[in-house]
Design a protein around this motif. Structure first.
Motif, PDB file in Angstrom:
ATOM      1  N   ALA A 174       0.822  -1.208   0.000  1.00 24.51           N
ATOM      2  CA  ALA A 174       0.000   0.000   0.000  1.00 24.51           C
ATOM      3  C   ALA A 174       0.858   1.261   0.000  1.00 24.51           C
ATOM      4  O   ALA A 174       0.613   2.194  -0.776  1.00 24.51           O
ATOM      5  N   VAL A 175       1.864   1.297   0.863  1.00 23.88           N
ATOM      6  CA  VAL A 175       2.746   2.466   0.947  1.00 23.88           C
ATOM      7  C   VAL A 175       3.521   2.640  -0.354  1.00 23.88           C
ATOM      8  O   VAL A 175       3.634   3.752  -0.890  1.00 23.88           O
ATOM      9  N   GLY A 176       4.048   1.542  -0.881  1.00 24.26           N
ATOM     10  CA  GLY A 176       4.795   1.623  -2.132  1.00 24.26           C
ATOM     11  C   GLY A 176       3.931   2.078  -3.288  1.00 24.26           C
ATOM     12  O   GLY A 176       4.350   2.892  -4.115  1.00 24.26           O
ATOM     13  N   LEU A 177       2.704   1.548  -3.363  1.00 27.29           N
ATOM     14  CA  LEU A 177       1.798   1.924  -4.436  1.00 27.29           C
ATOM     15  C   LEU A 177       1.474   3.415  -4.384  1.00 27.29           C
ATOM     16  O   LEU A 177       1.519   4.106  -5.416  1.00 27.29           O
ATOM     17  N   LEU A 178       1.152   3.922  -3.197  1.00 25.99           N
ATOM     18  CA  LEU A 178       0.835   5.346  -3.061  1.00 25.99           C
ATOM     19  C   LEU A 178       2.024   6.218  -3.429  1.00 25.99           C
ATOM     20  O   LEU A 178       1.873   7.240  -4.111  1.00 25.99           O
ATOM     21  N   ALA A 179       3.210   5.827  -2.983  1.00 25.16           N
ATOM     22  CA  ALA A 179       4.410   6.621  -3.282  1.00 25.16           C
ATOM     23  C   ALA A 179       4.692   6.644  -4.780  1.00 25.16           C
ATOM     24  O   ALA A 179       4.981   7.706  -5.354  1.00 25.16           O
ATOM     25  N   VAL A 180       4.596   5.487  -5.424  1.00 25.25           N
ATOM     26  CA  VAL A 180       4.891   5.412  -6.862  1.00 25.25           C
ATOM     27  C   VAL A 180       3.852   6.177  -7.675  1.00 25.25           C
ATOM     28  O   VAL A 180       4.192   6.939  -8.596  1.00 25.25           O
ATOM     29  N   LEU A 181       2.577   5.999  -7.342  1.00 22.37           N
ATOM     30  CA  LEU A 181       1.526   6.702  -8.085  1.00 22.37           C
ATOM     31  C   LEU A 181       1.652   8.216  -7.930  1.00 22.37           C
ATOM     32  O   LEU A 181       1.546   8.968  -8.896  1.00 22.37           O
ATOM     33  N   THR A 182       1.884   8.650  -6.682  1.00 26.73           N
ATOM     34  CA  THR A 182       1.899  10.082  -6.394  1.00 26.73           C
ATOM     35  C   THR A 182       3.135  10.785  -6.939  1.00 26.73           C
ATOM     36  O   THR A 182       3.042  11.885  -7.496  1.00 26.73           O
ATOM     37  N   MET A 183       4.292  10.160  -6.800  1.00 28.43           N
ATOM     38  CA  MET A 183       5.544  10.834  -7.118  1.00 28.43           C
ATOM     39  C   MET A 183       6.106  10.492  -8.501  1.00 28.43           C
ATOM     40  O   MET A 183       6.955  11.224  -9.007  1.00 28.43           O
ATOM     41  N   ALA A 184       5.631   9.403  -9.086  1.00 24.40           N
ATOM     42  CA  ALA A 184       6.233   8.979 -10.357  1.00 24.40           C
ATOM     43  C   ALA A 184       5.206   8.735 -11.454  1.00 24.40           C
ATOM     44  O   ALA A 184       5.129   9.502 -12.416  1.00 24.40           O
ATOM     45  N   PHE A 185       4.409   7.701 -11.320  1.00 24.36           N
ATOM     46  CA  PHE A 185       3.570   7.268 -12.436  1.00 24.36           C
ATOM     47  C   PHE A 185       2.610   8.349 -12.918  1.00 24.36           C
ATOM     48  O   PHE A 185       2.585   8.680 -14.122  1.00 24.36           O
ATOM     49  N   GLU A 186       1.816   8.911 -12.025  1.00 24.78           N
ATOM     50  CA  GLU A 186       0.802   9.877 -12.461  1.00 24.78           C
ATOM     51  C   GLU A 186       1.413  11.172 -12.997  1.00 24.78           C
ATOM     52  O   GLU A 186       0.979  11.662 -14.052  1.00 24.78           O
ATOM     53  N   PRO A 187       2.427  11.755 -12.337  1.00 28.31           N
ATOM     54  CA  PRO A 187       3.058  12.949 -12.932  1.00 28.31           C
ATOM     55  C   PRO A 187       3.703  12.671 -14.291  1.00 28.31           C
ATOM     56  O   PRO A 187       3.600  13.488 -15.208  1.00 28.31           O
ATOM     57  N   TYR A 188       4.371  11.517 -14.410  1.00 23.69           N
ATOM     58  CA  TYR A 188       5.016  11.195 -15.689  1.00 23.69           C
ATOM     59  C   TYR A 188       3.980  10.934 -16.778  1.00 23.69           C
ATOM     60  O   TYR A 188       4.174  11.329 -17.931  1.00 23.69           O
ATOM     61  N   LEU A 189       2.888  10.289 -16.411  1.00 23.10           N
ATOM     62  CA  LEU A 189       1.818  10.057 -17.383  1.00 23.10           C
ATOM     63  C   LEU A 189       1.249  11.389 -17.869  1.00 23.10           C
ATOM     64  O   LEU A 189       0.990  11.568 -19.067  1.00 23.10           O
ATOM     65  N   PHE A 190       1.087  12.331 -16.941  1.00 23.21           N
ATOM     66  CA  PHE A 190       0.571  13.652 -17.316  1.00 23.21           C
ATOM     67  C   PHE A 190       1.547  14.369 -18.243  1.00 23.21           C
ATOM     68  O   PHE A 190       1.128  15.020 -19.208  1.00 23.21           O
ATOM     69  N   ASP A 191       2.835  14.249 -17.962  1.00 26.44           N
ATOM     70  CA  ASP A 191       3.834  14.879 -18.833  1.00 26.44           C
ATOM     71  C   ASP A 191       3.823  14.270 -20.233  1.00 26.44           C
ATOM     72  O   ASP A 191       3.967  14.992 -21.231  1.00 26.44           O
ATOM     73  N   VAL A 193       1.264  12.178 -21.666  1.00 24.17           N
ATOM     74  CA  VAL A 193      -0.054  12.204 -22.320  1.00 24.17           C
ATOM     75  C   VAL A 193      -1.013  13.023 -21.451  1.00 24.17           C
ATOM     76  O   VAL A 193      -1.811  12.465 -20.692  1.00 24.17           O
ATOM     77  N   PRO A 194      -0.949  14.346 -21.534  1.00 20.77           N
ATOM     78  CA  PRO A 194      -1.782  15.196 -20.671  1.00 20.77           C
ATOM     79  C   PRO A 194      -3.278  14.910 -20.789  1.00 20.77           C
ATOM     80  O   PRO A 194      -4.006  15.019 -19.790  1.00 20.77           O
ATOM     81  N   ALA A 195      -3.735  14.539 -21.957  1.00 18.70           N
ATOM     82  CA  ALA A 195      -5.166  14.305 -22.160  1.00 18.70           C
ATOM     83  C   ALA A 195      -5.675  13.150 -21.309  1.00 18.70           C
ATOM     84  O   ALA A 195      -6.859  13.112 -20.944  1.00 18.70           O
ATOM     85  N   ILE A 196      -4.793  12.207 -20.987  1.00 18.12           N
ATOM     86  CA  ILE A 196      -5.153  11.085 -20.117  1.00 18.12           C
ATOM     87  C   ILE A 196      -4.715  11.359 -18.685  1.00 18.12           C
ATOM     88  O   ILE A 196      -5.467  11.148 -17.736  1.00 18.12           O
ATOM     89  N   GLY A 197      -3.489  11.850 -18.526  1.00 14.88           N
ATOM     90  CA  GLY A 197      -2.919  12.065 -17.203  1.00 14.88           C
ATOM     91  C   GLY A 197      -3.716  13.018 -16.332  1.00 14.88           C
ATOM     92  O   GLY A 197      -3.739  12.876 -15.111  1.00 14.88           O
ATOM     93  N   LYS A 198      -4.412  13.978 -16.938  1.00 14.00           N
ATOM     94  CA  LYS A 198      -5.147  14.955 -16.137  1.00 14.00           C
ATOM     95  C   LYS A 198      -6.319  14.343 -15.387  1.00 14.00           C
ATOM     96  O   LYS A 198      -6.871  14.971 -14.478  1.00 14.00           O
ATOM     97  N   PHE A 199      -6.669  13.106 -15.750  1.00 19.20           N
ATOM     98  CA  PHE A 199      -7.754  12.430 -15.057  1.00 19.20           C
ATOM     99  C   PHE A 199      -7.260  11.543 -13.922  1.00 19.20           C
ATOM    100  O   PHE A 199      -8.070  10.901 -13.251  1.00 19.20           O
ATOM    101  N   MET A 200      -5.952  11.499 -13.684  1.00 19.29           N
ATOM    102  CA  MET A 200      -5.414  10.770 -12.546  1.00 19.29           C
ATOM    103  C   MET A 200      -5.669  11.572 -11.261  1.00 19.29           C
ATOM    104  O   MET A 200      -5.723  12.801 -11.283  1.00 19.29           O
TER     105      MET A 200
END
Length: 247
Positions: A174-191, A193-200
């Protein structure tokens, strides 16, 4: 239900990791804000930025506390699985559904406490850091709009962490998932593909504290996205709790 809520609130504020999460969040936010103010002061001197924008940034980037708020929520649930106390909690709480609701409410209440701490620190931040670089803070209407956004994402992150905790059960996961989503996956996805990432969720949170990126959703749209993420996580978490063994 009142006794159960009281018991869960006692557990929430007695979490052994809570002081470390608060201190960790404050330290990270301070480091980030100091870096931004230092760069902002240089940009102001060069005529590339304004003091009002630096003031907003000094308030805005206390949003980093929302990661630690979500980690608290996850640990609040997964800690009971780690200690094998979850079965007893369900039994004493009068059922899985009652415990599920009580933890969500207690987690949210602690989110409010963390949000108030964060908002107070964010409000004081410009007056503490900007003068060290020869700047006098300029508190504007935008700053007043940023501050409640920072408070809101810190509050919301706690019940989000609770839901992730119910879904994952394992504290490390749980801790690892939250850290990765918050600090890496979602920001990088937004960078990428903004059209998809903005919905994270993390990126929708950025709309609430007025990050300023033109690719972000409007505040009303972001609130709708946040609500959708919470609704989906609530349904999944409750379904898994009621259908899986709790040991």
């Amino acid at each position: 239900m009142r006794d159960l809520l009281g018991a869960e609130w006692l557990k929430a504020r007695s979490q052994s990791l809570l002081p470390f999460l608060v201190v960790g969040g404050v330290v990270l936010a301070t480091v980030v804000v100091l870096g931004l103010v230092s760069q902002g002061a240089a940009d102001v001197s060069a005529g590339h930025d304004t003091v009002s924008n630096v003031t907003d940034q000094a308030v805005r980037y206390w949003m980093t506390m929302h990661l630690f708020s979500s980690l608290f929520g996850a640990v609040f649930v997964t800690g009971e699985y780690s200690s094998h106390a979850i079965s007893r909690s369900v039994l004493l709480g009068g059922g899985r559904g009652r415990l599920f609701t009580a933890k969500a409410l207690a987690g949210t209440a602690m989110g409010v406490v963390l949000g108030l701490i964060t908002a107070a620190a964010a409000a004081a931040s410009p007056w503490i850091f900007l003068p060290a670089y020869g700047l006098r803070p300029e508190w504007t209407t935008t700053t007043w709009q940023v501050l409640p956004g920072v408070f809101a994402v810190t509050v919301l992150a706690a019940p989000w962490g609770v839901l992730v905790g119910w879904i994952c059960r394992n504290q490390t996961v749980a801790v690892g998932l939250l850290a990765v989503l918050t600090m890496a996956f979602e920001p990088y996805l937004f960078d990428l593909v903004p059209a998809i990432g903005k919905f994270m969720l993390t990126i929708a949170f950025a709309s609430l504290y007025l990050d300023g990126d033109p690719e972000l959703l409007s505040v009303p749209a972001a609130l709708a996205v946040v609500a959708a993420w919470f609704a989906a996580a609530w349904i999944i978490a409750r379904r898994l709790l009621t259908t899986r063994d709790i040991t």
